[in-house]
Scaffold this active site. Sequence first.
Site, mmCIF file in Angstrom:
data_model
loop_
_atom_site.group_PDB
_atom_site.id
_atom_site.type_symbol
_atom_site.label_atom_id
_atom_site.label_comp_id
_atom_site.label_asym_id
_atom_site.label_seq_id
_atom_site.Cartn_x
_atom_site.Cartn_y
_atom_site.Cartn_z
ATOM 1 N N ASP A 83 80.911 -15.184 55.560
ATOM 2 C CA ASP A 83 81.131 -13.860 54.984
ATOM 3 C C ASP A 83 80.329 -13.806 53.687
ATOM 4 O O ASP A 83 80.513 -14.633 52.784
ATOM 5 C CB ASP A 83 82.632 -13.649 54.739
ATOM 6 C CG ASP A 83 82.987 -12.180 54.522
ATOM 7 O OD1 ASP A 83 82.081 -11.386 54.206
ATOM 8 O OD2 ASP A 83 84.177 -11.841 54.635
ATOM 9 N N ASP A 94 78.423 -6.036 52.150
ATOM 10 C CA ASP A 94 79.348 -7.065 52.611
ATOM 11 C C ASP A 94 79.126 -7.222 54.121
ATOM 12 O O ASP A 94 79.186 -6.241 54.858
ATOM 13 C CB ASP A 94 80.765 -6.554 52.285
ATOM 14 C CG ASP A 94 81.863 -7.563 52.521
ATOM 15 O OD1 ASP A 94 81.574 -8.664 52.999
ATOM 16 O OD2 ASP A 94 83.028 -7.225 52.214
ATOM 17 N N HIS A 155 87.355 -2.151 54.019
ATOM 18 C CA HIS A 155 87.608 -1.599 52.681
ATOM 19 C C HIS A 155 86.416 -0.778 52.217
ATOM 20 O O HIS A 155 85.309 -0.935 52.727
ATOM 21 C CB HIS A 155 87.833 -2.762 51.708
ATOM 22 C CG HIS A 155 86.796 -3.837 51.835
ATOM 23 N ND1 HIS A 155 85.645 -3.841 51.097
ATOM 24 C CD2 HIS A 155 86.702 -4.907 52.667
ATOM 25 C CE1 HIS A 155 84.909 -4.888 51.449
ATOM 26 N NE2 HIS A 155 85.513 -5.553 52.414
ATOM 27 N N HIS A 163 86.263 -4.493 46.635
ATOM 28 C CA HIS A 163 87.371 -3.991 47.458
ATOM 29 C C HIS A 163 87.936 -2.756 46.799
ATOM 30 O O HIS A 163 88.624 -2.830 45.800
ATOM 31 C CB HIS A 163 88.488 -5.038 47.587
ATOM 32 C CG HIS A 163 88.167 -6.093 48.586
ATOM 33 N ND1 HIS A 163 88.698 -7.352 48.542
ATOM 34 C CD2 HIS A 163 87.368 -6.077 49.671
ATOM 35 C CE1 HIS A 163 88.217 -8.063 49.556
ATOM 36 N NE2 HIS A 163 87.416 -7.311 50.251
ATOM 37 N N GLU A 188 85.532 -4.655 59.164
ATOM 38 C CA GLU A 188 85.518 -6.087 59.490
ATOM 39 C C GLU A 188 86.654 -6.498 60.417
ATOM 40 O O GLU A 188 87.671 -7.014 59.961
ATOM 41 C CB GLU A 188 85.498 -6.946 58.222
ATOM 42 C CG GLU A 188 86.510 -6.617 57.161
ATOM 43 C CD GLU A 188 86.377 -7.568 55.958
ATOM 44 O OE1 GLU A 188 86.131 -8.766 56.149
ATOM 45 O OE2 GLU A 188 86.534 -7.084 54.823
ATOM 46 N N GLU A 278 81.364 -8.282 60.521
ATOM 47 C CA GLU A 278 81.469 -7.239 59.484
ATOM 48 C C GLU A 278 80.118 -6.610 59.160
ATOM 49 O O GLU A 278 79.099 -7.297 59.090
ATOM 50 C CB GLU A 278 82.027 -7.858 58.194
ATOM 51 C CG GLU A 278 82.159 -6.859 57.039
ATOM 52 C CD GLU A 278 82.849 -7.453 55.819
ATOM 53 O OE1 GLU A 278 82.856 -8.687 55.688
ATOM 54 O OE2 GLU A 278 83.361 -6.668 55.004
HETATM 55 CO CO CO Z 1 84.668 -7.319 53.416
#
Ligand code: CO
Length: 292
Positions: A83, A94, A155, A163, A188, A278
Amino acid sequence: METKEDWIKAGEIASKAREYGKSICKEGITYLELATKIETKIVELGGKVGFPVDISVNEIAAHASPFPDDVSVIKKGDVVKLDIGAHYNGYVADTACTIEVGTNNYKKLIEASEEALNNAINIVKIGTKLGDIGKVIQDTIIKFGFSPVKNLSGHGVAQWEIHTWPTVPNYDNNDKTELKRGMCIAIEPFATTGRGMIKDGKKCGVYSLVNLRPVRDSNARKLVEYIQNEYKTLPFHVRHLTKFPNANYLLRLLEREGVLMQYTQLPDVDNGIVSQTEHTIYIDDECVVITR
Ligand code: CO
């Protein structure tokens, strides 16, 4: 317009770093080398680390990042979630992928989260309801015979915020909130062989600034100043604080004072094996997947 260009730049860097990470995620590499090489790549590509690279293996769903003395090694059969966050002028992209190292036992589990993400992206446009995104994710993962992890969510992302509102659910929570122009969201999905819940695990050495209250210790003040300049409220890792020889002591002090909070690993409650995929999407007429 500048904002969108910065997002796109951040996304390009994050996706290149993810593909690089995938290419070196092999049996025998240490978690520390893997994380450090991906973070170095982000900087080489002209970005900055948006949050410490997470290397979460098997039943750990998320938020595992190696300490400076970590000697763990990637093993054959591991299901590794990478990640990755990269930022450009504070705009964070992200992205995450799952790699099964050297075996093929969890191919369907990995496909489940990949297809859930693709199906979710296919319905994303201005006006899409958040609950509908969750429903598509849930239906897809269940169709594969697995469970979506319900207490982990996508998010919003914003400048210097990894976030933020809104929460993008991984199941149908009936949220009627609609996507709006100018939002940037990370979707995600997590698929698990367990029942679909994670819990708090061990502390992971990742911190962020949560409360700028005054501190007496002058070295601790210097560290807070450095964090403010370098990361603002973005997460950082103790392994990034090489300039501070007494970082561990100062971090403990600042955590106790409530200035910093430390994240924990997020293991599956049933020790299920977890996959994650994600992407970050900028919402306008085009809805560009910036991390593709
Ligand atoms: Co994330």
